[in-house]
Motif scaffolding. Structure first.
Motif, mmCIF file in Angstrom:
data_model
loop_
_atom_site.group_PDB
_atom_site.id
_atom_site.type_symbol
_atom_site.label_atom_id
_atom_site.label_comp_id
_atom_site.label_asym_id
_atom_site.label_seq_id
_atom_site.Cartn_x
_atom_site.Cartn_y
_atom_site.Cartn_z
ATOM 1 N N PHE A 159 -9.145 5.257 -66.627
ATOM 2 C CA PHE A 159 -8.216 5.705 -67.664
ATOM 3 C C PHE A 159 -8.638 5.214 -69.042
ATOM 4 N N VAL A 160 -8.987 3.946 -69.142
ATOM 5 C CA VAL A 160 -9.400 3.412 -70.444
ATOM 6 C C VAL A 160 -10.633 4.151 -70.938
ATOM 7 N N ARG A 161 -11.615 4.300 -70.053
ATOM 8 C CA ARG A 161 -12.844 4.970 -70.467
ATOM 9 C C ARG A 161 -12.605 6.409 -70.892
ATOM 10 N N LEU A 204 0.762 2.113 -61.210
ATOM 11 C CA LEU A 204 0.591 2.064 -62.668
ATOM 12 C C LEU A 204 1.759 2.756 -63.373
ATOM 13 N N ARG A 205 2.227 3.827 -62.758
ATOM 14 C CA ARG A 205 3.315 4.591 -63.345
ATOM 15 C C ARG A 205 4.602 3.779 -63.305
ATOM 16 N N SER A 206 4.915 3.237 -62.140
ATOM 17 C CA SER A 206 6.220 2.599 -62.005
ATOM 18 C C SER A 206 6.289 1.245 -62.712
ATOM 19 N N GLU A 207 5.132 0.630 -62.953
ATOM 20 C CA GLU A 207 5.172 -0.613 -63.718
ATOM 21 C C GLU A 207 5.056 -0.325 -65.214
ATOM 22 N N GLY A 208 5.011 0.969 -65.571
ATOM 23 C CA GLY A 208 5.024 1.339 -66.973
ATOM 24 C C GLY A 208 3.723 1.082 -67.712
ATOM 25 N N THR A 209 2.608 1.259 -67.028
ATOM 26 C CA THR A 209 1.322 1.063 -67.692
ATOM 27 C C THR A 209 0.736 2.396 -68.170
ATOM 28 N N ALA A 210 0.678 3.343 -67.266
ATOM 29 C CA ALA A 210 0.143 4.656 -67.634
ATOM 30 C C ALA A 210 0.672 5.712 -66.674
ATOM 31 N N THR A 211 0.887 6.901 -67.210
ATOM 32 C CA THR A 211 1.374 8.012 -66.393
ATOM 33 C C THR A 211 0.394 9.165 -66.498
ATOM 34 N N TRP A 212 0.030 9.720 -65.359
ATOM 35 C CA TRP A 212 -0.856 10.889 -65.370
ATOM 36 C C TRP A 212 -0.174 11.987 -64.583
ATOM 37 N N ILE A 218 -0.776 9.730 -70.175
ATOM 38 C CA ILE A 218 0.007 9.015 -71.185
ATOM 39 C C ILE A 218 -0.167 7.526 -70.957
ATOM 40 N N ILE A 219 -0.623 6.830 -71.968
ATOM 41 C CA ILE A 219 -0.825 5.392 -71.825
ATOM 42 C C ILE A 219 0.329 4.666 -72.496
ATOM 43 N N ASP A 221 0.944 1.279 -72.074
ATOM 44 C CA ASP A 221 0.605 -0.102 -72.415
ATOM 45 C C ASP A 221 -0.906 -0.299 -72.323
ATOM 46 N N TYR A 222 -1.542 0.004 -73.440
ATOM 47 C CA TYR A 222 -3.013 -0.006 -73.483
ATOM 48 C C TYR A 222 -3.566 -1.395 -73.184
ATOM 49 N N ASP A 223 -2.900 -2.405 -73.724
ATOM 50 C CA ASP A 223 -3.370 -3.774 -73.513
ATOM 51 C C ASP A 223 -3.359 -4.146 -72.035
ATOM 52 N N ARG A 224 -2.247 -3.846 -71.408
ATOM 53 C CA ARG A 224 -2.144 -4.182 -69.992
ATOM 54 C C ARG A 224 -3.199 -3.405 -69.198
ATOM 55 N N LEU A 225 -3.370 -2.158 -69.556
ATOM 56 C CA LEU A 225 -4.347 -1.327 -68.856
ATOM 57 C C LEU A 225 -5.747 -1.946 -68.964
ATOM 58 N N CYS A 226 -6.090 -2.395 -70.166
ATOM 59 C CA CYS A 226 -7.394 -3.031 -70.368
ATOM 60 C C CYS A 226 -7.499 -4.306 -69.542
ATOM 61 N N ARG A 227 -6.416 -5.037 -69.490
ATOM 62 C CA ARG A 227 -6.455 -6.276 -68.726
ATOM 63 C C ARG A 227 -6.700 -5.977 -67.249
ATOM 64 N N ILE A 228 -5.973 -5.001 -66.745
ATOM 65 C CA ILE A 228 -6.175 -4.611 -65.349
ATOM 66 C C ILE A 228 -7.612 -4.146 -65.132
#
Lengths: 243, 243
Positions: A159-161, A204-212, A218-219, A221-228
Motif C-alpha cells: 500500500f505504501v509503495r 488494516l481496515r478495522s483498526e483504521g489504518t487503510a481501506t481498500w 484510502i489511507i 493513518d499513513y504513519d502507522r502504515l509505514c510503521r507496519i
DNA sequence: CGTTCCATTGAAGTGGTTCAAGTACTGTGG
DNA sequence: CCACAGTACTTGAACCACTTCAATGGAACG
C-alpha cells in the motif's frame, strides 16, 4: 488523437528526469503511435518476442509469471510512465507477461529501432539501462518482502509503495487513490493466499489504518502504515528517466 | 600477475556471447586492474556509491539486502562472469551489498568511464542493458520461487540453478561442484529459517537426491531434483554477454 | 583445550493454507 | 422486471508447513 511527446502529461512531473528540447524531439520521432487496449487484454506474453515496446501512458496493469503448476506470481504493478518490453528488446524473449487491468493507453516504439537509440543517442541508452536497474532494485525489494515479512506487513508495504508511486504521477487525491486491482492480484503479488490476504485487509481496515474498497485505496493513518511496513517515512523518491 | 582480457578464461565459454577482436581490445582498455579480496570482504555496500565497477573473475560471493530489522535477504549468488555494481554505475547508489564468500578476484572498471562506453561503444552499452535485463529476469524467477513454492522445492530449485550456472562456467566436475556457502546463506536466499532449511537438506540427502556437505554439492539424481524443483529438464541456457 | 562457528536435531507453537459455504453485486436473457 | 449465472469478496473451521526456542555435536583455531 495521439498525444505528442511535447504535451506528454507525465514528462513534466518531478519524479521524472528533465528532458532537453532535443530529447523531446527524438522521443517524438522514436514514438511509433499509440495503443489503446481494453481492460483484461494481454499486452505482452511470456516467451513471446514482441516487435513493439511500450511506455504506459494511462491506465494500470500488471506483470506476472505463470509457473508450470499454473499458479501466477505477480511481479509488480504497471503504472503510467513504466516501460514495458525491455526484455523483449534486448534478450530474445519476454520472461513475464503483461496484462492491462484497466483500459490502457500505451506509447508504441518499434523494437527494431532500439538499436538506433543505442547508436545515436547514448544518453537515452543510458537512461534505458537506468530503468532496467531501477526495475532490478524494485524486484530485489519485493524479494526481501516475500522472504522476510509477515502477511500484514507485506500488504502495508504494498500500500505504501503503491500510494507513493501514485502520488509521484499525480494519481492521488488527498490520501486516496484509484487502485483497480482484485484482491487476488495483490495476493499473487505478495505470495499470500486469497483468504489470508482478505483477512489481513480486514485487519488494516478495522483498526483504521487503510481501506481498500471498490477499486479505491484510502489511507487513514499513513504513519502507522509505514510503521507496519517497516519503512521510514522520509523517502524522497529519486527522479528516474522516462522513455 | 593480471589476467589479460585476451586470455580471459571465461570469455571463450559457450555461455558467453562471442567477442570480436575489437571488443576484446576495448575491454582490455576499459579494464583498470584487478582486485583480489579475502573471503568475508564486503565488496560493495548498500547505499554507497562505489567509484569502481567489477566483473567477478574467480571465486564466489553473494548479493544481499539488509532490512531495517537487521535481517538479511540474499538476492542471489555471485559467480565468475557476473557484473557487479551496475546500480552504482547508473543510479545514484547501490541498493544492495555484495560480499565475497571465498577469496575472489575481480576485474576493475572505472565508473567514470562508463559514460565512454555508452558514447563510443553502443554494442557494449547494449550488452550492459542486456545484463541488467537478465538480472531482472533472475530476480523475477526468485520472486516466483519465494511466493509460490514450498521449502524442499525452493532448495531443489536453488540447487538446479546453481549447478547449471556452475556447469556453464566450467566449475563442475561430473555431477559435483564446489558450493562454498553456509546453510544460513541459502536459507536467507530462499526465505526459510535456518532450521527448516537444514531439515529439508536432510530430506534431499536421505532420499538420495542431492548432498551438500563441506562446501561441495553432489547431485545424485538430477531428474528427480528437477521434478521437485518443478523445472523441465531441457533448458539450454541462453548465451549472455560478458563485460 | 577452551572458544567459536556451523551443522544438526527435538519439541512446541503459530502464521498461514486449504476447504467449504455464504453474501453481494452485475450483467444477461426470457 | 425477474431469474440466473458469473465474479468478487467475506467468513469460519481444520490442518500443517514453517518458525522459534533450546540443546548438542563436531570441526577449526589460537
Amino acid at each position: 488523437m495521439v498525444t505528442k511527446c511535447r504535451n506528454c502529461p507525465l514528462r513534466t512531473r518531478p519524479i521524472f528526469e528533465m528532458m532537453t528540447e532535443n530529447e523531446v524531439i527524438f522521443m517524438q520521432s522514436f514514438k511509433n503511435g499509440e495503443l489503446v487496449v481494453d481492460a483484461g487484454t494481454t499486452i505482452m506474453m511470456e516467451a513471446s518476442n514482441s516487435p513493439q515496446l511500450y511506455t504506459a501512458l494511462d491506465g494500470m496493469g500488471l506483470r506476472y509469471k505463470t509457473l508450470l503448476s499454473g499458479e501466477r506470481q505477480v511481479l509488480n504493478f504497471v503504472m503510467p510512465g513504466d516501460f514495458i518490453g525491455l526484455q523483449a528488446g534486448v534478450m530474445h524473449e519476454m520472461h513475464h507477461s503483461v496484462e492491462a487491468t484497466t483500459d490502457m493507453t500505451l506509447c508504441v516504439f518499434d523494437r527494431k529501432r532500439l538499436w538506433e537509440l543505442f547508436r545515436d543517442h547514448p544518453e537515452r541508452a543510458f537512461d534505458l539501462t537506468w530503468i532496467a536497474a531501477v526495475e532490478e532494485h524494485l524486484l530485489g525489494e519485493s524479494l526481501a518482502i516475500l522472504g522476510r515479512m509477515s502477511g500484514v506487513e507485506r500488504i502495508a508495504r504494498a500500500f505504501v509503495r503503491l500510494f507513493d508511486r501514485g502520488a509521484a504521477i499525480g494519481a492521488t487525491q488527498g490520501m486516496e487513490m484509484p487502485l483497480p486491482y482484485k484482491q487476488q492480484d495483490l495476493a499473487d503479488a505478495l505470495g499470500l493466499s486469497l483468504v489470508h490476504a482478505n483477512k489481513m485487509l480486514k485487519r488494516l481496515r478495522s483498526e483504521g489504518t487503510a481501506t481498500w474498497r471498490n477499486g479505491r485505496l484510502i489511507i487513514h493513518d499513513y504513519d502507522r502504515l509505514c510503521r507496519i511496513a517497516r519503512l521510514e517515512k522520509d523517502a524522497t523518491p529519486v527522479a528516474r528517466p522516462l522513455i
